[in-house]
Scaffold this motif. Structure first.
Motif, mmCIF file in Angstrom:
data_model
loop_
_atom_site.group_PDB
_atom_site.id
_atom_site.type_symbol
_atom_site.label_atom_id
_atom_site.label_comp_id
_atom_site.label_asym_id
_atom_site.label_seq_id
_atom_site.Cartn_x
_atom_site.Cartn_y
_atom_site.Cartn_z
ATOM 1 N N ARG A 4 0.829 -1.199 0.000
ATOM 2 C CA ARG A 4 0.000 0.000 0.000
ATOM 3 C C ARG A 4 0.867 1.255 0.000
ATOM 4 N NH1 ARG A 4 -4.896 0.765 3.657
ATOM 5 N NH2 ARG A 4 -6.448 0.091 2.174
ATOM 6 N N PHE A 23 -5.815 8.573 -16.110
ATOM 7 C CA PHE A 23 -6.934 8.704 -15.171
ATOM 8 C C PHE A 23 -6.551 9.409 -13.892
ATOM 9 C CE2 PHE A 23 -5.299 5.338 -12.580
ATOM 10 C CZ PHE A 23 -4.762 4.404 -13.448
ATOM 11 N N LEU A 24 -5.276 9.636 -13.664
ATOM 12 C CA LEU A 24 -4.897 10.306 -12.427
ATOM 13 C C LEU A 24 -4.544 11.775 -12.643
ATOM 14 C CD1 LEU A 24 -2.770 7.565 -10.673
ATOM 15 C CD2 LEU A 24 -5.142 8.198 -10.267
ATOM 16 N N PHE A 32 -11.889 14.332 -10.046
ATOM 17 C CA PHE A 32 -11.774 13.850 -8.665
ATOM 18 C C PHE A 32 -10.608 14.489 -7.935
ATOM 19 C CE2 PHE A 32 -13.303 10.383 -11.411
ATOM 20 C CZ PHE A 32 -14.636 10.534 -11.111
ATOM 21 N N LEU A 344 -11.302 12.612 -1.802
ATOM 22 C CA LEU A 344 -9.901 12.167 -1.756
ATOM 23 C C LEU A 344 -9.198 12.942 -0.662
ATOM 24 C CD1 LEU A 344 -8.729 12.067 -5.477
ATOM 25 C CD2 LEU A 344 -8.753 10.145 -3.886
ATOM 26 N N ASP A 348 -4.081 9.520 2.253
ATOM 27 C CA ASP A 348 -5.090 8.489 2.454
ATOM 28 C C ASP A 348 -4.537 7.342 3.281
ATOM 29 O OD1 ASP A 348 -7.320 6.990 2.472
ATOM 30 O OD2 ASP A 348 -7.730 7.183 0.350
ATOM 31 N N SER A 522 -20.018 1.815 -13.273
ATOM 32 C CA SER A 522 -18.841 2.395 -12.619
ATOM 33 C C SER A 522 -19.182 2.707 -11.168
ATOM 34 C CB SER A 522 -18.432 3.683 -13.335
ATOM 35 O OG SER A 522 -19.433 4.675 -13.133
ATOM 36 N N ARG A 523 -18.174 2.634 -10.330
ATOM 37 C CA ARG A 523 -18.407 2.929 -8.921
ATOM 38 C C ARG A 523 -18.798 4.385 -8.718
ATOM 39 N NH1 ARG A 523 -13.571 -1.071 -7.168
ATOM 40 N NH2 ARG A 523 -12.841 -0.473 -9.233
ATOM 41 N N GLU A 524 -18.373 5.216 -9.657
ATOM 42 C CA GLU A 524 -18.717 6.632 -9.574
ATOM 43 C C GLU A 524 -20.229 6.824 -9.576
ATOM 44 O OE1 GLU A 524 -16.974 8.822 -12.765
ATOM 45 O OE2 GLU A 524 -17.809 10.742 -12.122
ATOM 46 N N LEU B 223 -12.884 2.318 -17.939
ATOM 47 C CA LEU B 223 -13.678 3.532 -17.702
ATOM 48 C C LEU B 223 -13.918 3.830 -16.226
ATOM 49 C CD1 LEU B 223 -16.454 3.698 -20.443
ATOM 50 C CD2 LEU B 223 -14.665 5.366 -19.992
ATOM 51 N N ASP B 224 -13.676 2.883 -15.350
ATOM 52 C CA ASP B 224 -13.999 3.109 -13.938
ATOM 53 C C ASP B 224 -12.867 3.894 -13.265
ATOM 54 O OD1 ASP B 224 -15.157 3.087 -11.485
ATOM 55 O OD2 ASP B 224 -15.274 0.910 -11.286
ATOM 56 N N ILE B 225 -12.693 5.124 -13.763
ATOM 57 C CA ILE B 225 -11.609 5.984 -13.289
ATOM 58 C C ILE B 225 -11.752 6.261 -11.799
ATOM 59 C CG2 ILE B 225 -10.534 8.234 -13.594
ATOM 60 C CD1 ILE B 225 -11.816 8.265 -16.373
ATOM 61 N N PHE B 226 -12.985 6.499 -11.425
ATOM 62 C CA PHE B 226 -13.254 6.823 -10.021
ATOM 63 C C PHE B 226 -12.694 5.743 -9.107
ATOM 64 C CE2 PHE B 226 -15.888 6.423 -6.264
ATOM 65 C CZ PHE B 226 -15.957 7.722 -5.796
ATOM 66 N N GLY B 227 -12.956 4.501 -9.477
ATOM 67 C CA GLY B 227 -12.484 3.387 -8.672
ATOM 68 C C GLY B 227 -10.961 3.380 -8.564
ATOM 69 N N LYS B 228 -10.313 3.756 -9.641
ATOM 70 C CA LYS B 228 -8.844 3.741 -9.610
ATOM 71 C C LYS B 228 -8.296 4.885 -8.772
ATOM 72 C CE LYS B 228 -8.589 1.316 -13.878
ATOM 73 N NZ LYS B 228 -8.637 1.444 -15.317
ATOM 74 N N VAL B 229 -8.884 6.058 -8.957
ATOM 75 C CA VAL B 229 -8.419 7.203 -8.188
ATOM 76 C C VAL B 229 -8.602 6.960 -6.686
ATOM 77 C CG1 VAL B 229 -8.800 9.652 -7.746
ATOM 78 C CG2 VAL B 229 -8.888 8.790 -10.076
ATOM 79 N N HIS B 230 -9.690 6.307 -6.349
ATOM 80 C CA HIS B 230 -9.993 6.061 -4.935
ATOM 81 C C HIS B 230 -9.611 4.642 -4.507
ATOM 82 C CE1 HIS B 230 -12.700 9.483 -5.900
ATOM 83 N NE2 HIS B 230 -12.591 9.790 -4.638
ATOM 84 N N HIS B 231 -8.565 4.098 -5.123
ATOM 85 C CA HIS B 231 -8.305 2.678 -4.870
ATOM 86 C C HIS B 231 -7.989 2.361 -3.415
ATOM 87 C CE1 HIS B 231 -4.305 4.327 -5.425
ATOM 88 N NE2 HIS B 231 -3.840 3.270 -4.808
ATOM 89 N N GLU B 232 -7.619 3.357 -2.632
ATOM 90 C CA GLU B 232 -7.330 3.085 -1.219
ATOM 91 C C GLU B 232 -8.604 3.063 -0.378
ATOM 92 O OE1 GLU B 232 -4.550 2.425 0.250
ATOM 93 O OE2 GLU B 232 -2.924 3.170 -1.004
ATOM 94 N N ASN B 233 -9.698 3.513 -0.967
ATOM 95 C CA ASN B 233 -10.918 3.644 -0.183
ATOM 96 C C ASN B 233 -11.561 2.279 0.069
ATOM 97 O OD1 ASN B 233 -14.057 3.972 -0.126
ATOM 98 N ND2 ASN B 233 -13.223 5.937 0.508
ATOM 99 N N VAL B 236 -14.796 1.486 -1.988
ATOM 100 C CA VAL B 236 -14.459 1.210 -3.385
ATOM 101 C C VAL B 236 -13.929 -0.224 -3.513
ATOM 102 C CG1 VAL B 236 -12.793 1.825 -5.200
ATOM 103 C CG2 VAL B 236 -14.115 3.611 -4.042
#
Lengths: 529, 445
Positions: A4, A23-24, A32, A344, A348, A522-524, B223-233, B236
């Motif tokens: 991690r 994506f970042l 985000f 975010l 984290d 998507s999780r979003e 496409l699941d960018i959100f999931g990647k950006v928040h991968h520590e959450n 998620v």
């Protein structure tokens, strides 16, 4: 753990050097990552920052506008913003546009619907088992709750009416409070009152203290009428065995023989000096807006201090001073930078969110998700009660968040863990993520049919995508993203779409369907963030 | 009642500390949750049943017109159905509308002394499915949810179909999983097994190819960018896990299990080409794979009006489906390990309402009614309990819901007196104590 840290380090490094995967990156519109610094907007923020500083923490940056608009719609009116609403907000150049939007949403009809739903969960508005209000009683009760919220009835008055209204379950909505219980003995009634308005679990109290509370609810009667399932709740007028009573905080009082003990209890409960009363509701409002309480709203107790004690003190004082105006408190919280933080956090480590150093991510509630899907795909949902006594039919123009009664339900709502209204606890709502839910979203005939229609309805001159003018294509994608995710696509996403259409020229309709399907899954989309 | 619960809660010192999702860990991290230890599931060694098929007669089937006919009671009780038929077990007669079941009475036991006294659907359903009396402030899980808790994922269950399946629509009335929570709710199939394909929600979508499914999955991944950006959450991460698990189910054998088209046409006909018959066939296929609990939620038995017309139309359907199911389970050697439980929330009034608006209808009747048990160690060819000549009162051997459900638990190897396993720290037994007459020991092997 090591892994991690390495991953996290990598992320920081990449962000710093601008060489991270698409994506970042922030600069191509990744919504985000926010560069807006945390700015103190009101007293909540001052207290939060100071409290976090003592823990060596910093709040997260403020979220970007497209995140804020979606979040505030979902939290305040339980409704996804439409593409037009998102655009109107994004194009607004006023510096006070977030405050103006908050004010607008607090006056929307859906605000009353959504908050009446929350209150109905707590007050157990359910026609059927186990509280058995019966359909007419449940609807009368719900209407009273809805009307109270719509008119922003001061909270002390709201509680007084709930605790002291007598009469018919079909006529006096608030009289159903003492019927919406699984058992009608004074012990259960007392437990229910303590749990609902003070967040106390009296089962853990010493027996003597439980008995002191029970006395106040020992003179409530119920009688049937000639009308089927109608019932009258009343004060029996039978004097208490002893005039001397003790309130939960240990203060002593008197109930004269001609006094209704519930009135005496309510006078104590809603008194401006009773901080336990305002703390419980201030914490609940915080819980409703953040998904977590400053303390556990279902079990407030002395040996468990709040996360930020000064913050809860401040909020509860503020509420009492503002005449128990719940909207005022919501407005205060919504306007704080604390609420407008990014999801975010700065570092984290997994603990920031516990201290409200970022906005907590959580799944859309069952009803909200159902309405969001219904809105996105333009598929109305109608409900029928399973119980023929009497049949209840809710036409499709009513939204799920406005259903009065959880006895009226469907498989979707059950799968996504809507509140059962069995216990009146906040945890009665189950926002768990399950495989069944994922199966439904990933691969069900319903979802697929919706997506097919959605795509079919967006053809321009019979063309799905490739045959359209480039400006039309861009508009189509903007519309899809705005409708589902409440933001425009990023450049990286646009590139990906272009690639898809280049590689799969065979069936454009399917390609577009698959893109919509991916956004939906998507999780979003699935969460508040 | 409420007092009992209070005592239980007092033992834990905390009461129902139901904490929210994520909240679980959220509050744990702040260490203000209790550290109650989960009780053992209380398995017994005696039971040999592995699965249950529950045929839930939603609405309450008439006992007189099924397994407790009263030919001597006259027209006001029997209507024209006053000629019960002999079964293949000497001395046992059942309704004339069930000839196929009459041919295999050796496979099942009839419990004629069921009672709970509730005449309301919701309370009666709760009693018959949980075995608990309402009103102690807790909502108990139904049998299927408890089996799913004890024999499901928590116990290492790893089949491609969830452990508790309901064909084809949810039961409603009350929350099946009670205080156990959403995780133990049934998987509701949707669709119609008599259609081809049987569109099982989440498993089968018309026109979806494996290739396209795969493509979608990789598209979602990009496409699941959100999931990647928040991968520590944590949240998620949990969605990611549920998604992977769902794909594992979706791409496993489940799709084949639900594909009835691979059954020989002759077998499908034997079950009857209708929703109920094909639901029975689906249940048999699920049992073969090892799914521990299946409910067929069979609607339409709340026959207040024109009762005999409805039954005249519909009895043959389940007479065929159920008898074929029992016989086939027998041939396949599965009946020994599979309990088939037929019944509803109550029976129906023995006395017929001939007048308007009923036109020959039967109302709710909770004083005495019947259920049928087969397999899993329950002895066939038996009758438990006797009702009077009009079917309005029990003459001998009353059986209460906790006796019935306690017996089923026991046959499943779950001790009905052990604590109910749960994550909320609620200390209550699986079942209330059996009634004076006790569990169904007379037919329990």
């Amino acid at each position: 753990m090591m892994k991690r840290i390495v991953q996290f380090g990598l992320l920081v490094l990449l962000l710093a050097h601008g060489t991270c995967p698409f994506f970042l990156r922030g600069e191509d519109g990744n919504p985000f990552v926010s560069d807006n610094p945390f700015q103190i907007k009101n007293r909540i923020d001052e207290i939060l920052v100071e409290s976090l500083r003592r823990k060596n923490m910093e709040p997260a940056p403020l979220c970007r506008d497209e995140i804020f608009v979606r979040r505030v719609y979902l939290d305040v009116i339980g409704t996804l913003p439409t593409a037009q609403e998102v655009l109107a907000f994004l194009e607004d150049t006023g510096t006070d546009k977030r405050s103006r939007l908050i004010n607008t949403l607090l006056e929307r009809d859906e605000f009353a619907d959504y908050w009446a739903m929350k209150w109905s969960d707590l007050l157990r508005v359910k026609a059927e088992f186990p509280v058995n209000l019966w359909p007419n009683g449940a609807v009368t009760y719900y209407r009273w709750i809805h009307q109270s919220i719509r008119s922003n009835k001061p909270y002390n008055q709201f509680v007084r009416e709930l605790l002291t209204t007598d009469g018919s379950n079909f006529r006096e909505g608030a009289s159903n409070f003492y019927r919406a219980v699984t058992a009608r003995d004074p012990e259960t009634l007392a437990e229910t009152v303590a749990q609902t308005f003070l967040g106390y679990q009296t089962a853990s109290w010493p027996e003597a203290k439980q008995k002191e509370l029970t006395v106040f609810f020992s003179r409530i009667g119920y009688k049937e009428t000639a009308q089927w399932k109608e019932e009258i709740v009343f004060w029996t007028h039978q004097p208490l065995d002893s005039q001397d009573v003790v309130f939960p905080d240990g203060t002593k009082g008197t109930v004269l023989p001609d006094q209704d003990p519930r009135q005496v209890f309510t006078d104590w409960l809603v008194s401006p000096d009773n901080s336990a009363f305002h703390r419980a509701i201030a914490n609940r409002i915080w819980y409703w807006l953040f998904g977590y309480g400053l303390v556990d709203p279902d079990h407030i107790r002395d040996d468990q201090p709040p996360v930020h004690p000064e913050l809860l003190d401040y909020l509860s004082r503020e509420l009492a001073e503002a005449g128990y105006d719940l909207k005022h408190l919501s407005r205060l919280i919504l306007n704080s930078a604390a609420y407008q933080q990014s999801s975010l956090s700065r570092k984290d480590t997994g603990t920031e969110v516990v201290w409200f150093a970022s906005y907590p991510i959580r799944r859309l509630e069952a009803e909200v998700l159902q309405d969001a899907l219904s809105q996105v795909f333009n598929v109305p949902v109608s409900y029928q009660s399973e119980v023929p006594e009497p049949f209840t039919n809710i036409p499709a123009r009513y939204r799920t968040i406005s259903l009065p009664d959880t006895s009226v339900t469907n498989t979707f709502l059950e799968t996504f863990g809507r509140t059962t209204r069995d216990t009146g606890l906040e945890t009665d709502r189950n926002n768990n993520i399950t495989e069944s839910q994922q199966l439904f979203l990933l691969n069900s005939t319903e979802v697929n049919t919706w997506i097919q229609k959605f795509v079919a309805n967006r053809r321009i001159n019979g063309q799905v995508f490739n045959g359209q003018r480039s400006s039309d294509r861009r508009q189509l994608l903007d519309d899809i993203w705005l409708t589902i995710l409440s933001r425009r696509p990023t450049q990286a996403e646009l590139n990906l779409v272009a690639e898809e259409f280049r590689d799969r020229t065979g069936n454009q309709e399917q390609t577009l369907q698959d893109l919509v399907w991916a956004l939906l899954n998507s999780r979003e989309f699935l969460c508040k963030h | 009642m409420a007092g009992n619960r209070r005592n239980f809660l007092k033992q834990t010192g905390l009461g129902i500390l139901g904490l929210p999702f994520i909240g679980d860990s959220f509050y744990h991290r702040l260490s203000y949750a209790d550290s109650s230890v989960l009780p053992e599931s209380g398995r017994t060694k005696s039971g040999k049943a592995k699965s249950v098929i529950q045929i839930w007669m939603w609405g309450g089937p008439s006992h007189l017109d099924t397994f407790d006919p009263k030919p001597g009671a006259g027209r006001d009780y029997c209507g024209t159905w006053d000629k019960p038929i002999a079964t293949n077990v000497p001395g046992i007669e059942i309704s004339q509308s069930l000839p196929m079941l009459a041919g295999c009475a050796d496979l099942y036991a009839i419990v004629r002394g069921m009672t709970h006294g509730s005449f309301q659907h919701e309370t009666a359903s709760y009693l018959m499915q949980t075995g608990h009396q309402p009103g102690d402030g807790l909502v108990y899980p139904c049998l299927g949810a408890v089996v799913s808790k004890i024999k499901g994922h928590d116990a290492g269950y790893d089949l491609p179909v969830p452990p508790y399946v309901v064909l084809t629509t949810s039961q409603g009335r009350f929350s099946e999983s009670g205080f156990l929570g959403t995780k133990y709710k049934p998987f509701v199939t949707g669709g119609d097994p008599n259609q081809s394909p049987f569109l099982v929600s989440g498993y089968v979508v018309e026109g979806m190819t494996e290739e396209r499914q795969e493509h979608r999955r990789s598209l979602l991944n990009s496409l699941d960018i959100f999931g990647k950006v928040h991968h520590e959450n944590q949240w998620v991460g949990e969605v990611g896990t549920a998604r992977s698990n769902a794909y594992r189910l979706l791409q496993g054998d489940a799709v084949k299990i639900f594909n009835l088209d691979t059954e020989p046409e002759k077998i499908r006909e034997e079950y009857g080409r209708n929703w109920f018959g094909q639901s029975c066939l689906t249940a048999r296929r699920l049992v073969q794979k090892g799914v521990p609990y299946i409910t067929i939620n069979y609607r339409g038995w709340d026959t207040h009006k024109r009762h005999f017309e409805t039954l005249g139309r519909r009895q043959a359907e389940w007479d065929r489906g159920l008898s074929t199911l029992l016989k086939e389970l027998g041939h396949l050697g599965l009946l020994e390990t599979t309990i088939v439980w037929w019944g509803g929330e109550f029976g129906r009034t023995p006395k017929i309402g001939w007048d308007s608006p009923w036109f020959g209808g039967r109302g709710h009747f909770g004083r005495c009614f019947n259920v049928v048990l087969a397999g899993g160690g329950f002895q066939g060819g038996r009758v438990v309990g006797v009702t009077d000549k009009t079917g309005e009162n029990i003459v001998s051997r009353p059986v209460y819901p906790q006796d019935l459900l306690g017996s089923i638990y026991q046959m499943l190897g779950i001790h009905p007196d052990s604590p109910m396993p749960n994550e909320k720290g609620i200390h209550v037994p699986m079942m209330p104590p059996a009634s004076d007459m006790g569990r169904l020991t007379e037919i329990m092997g």
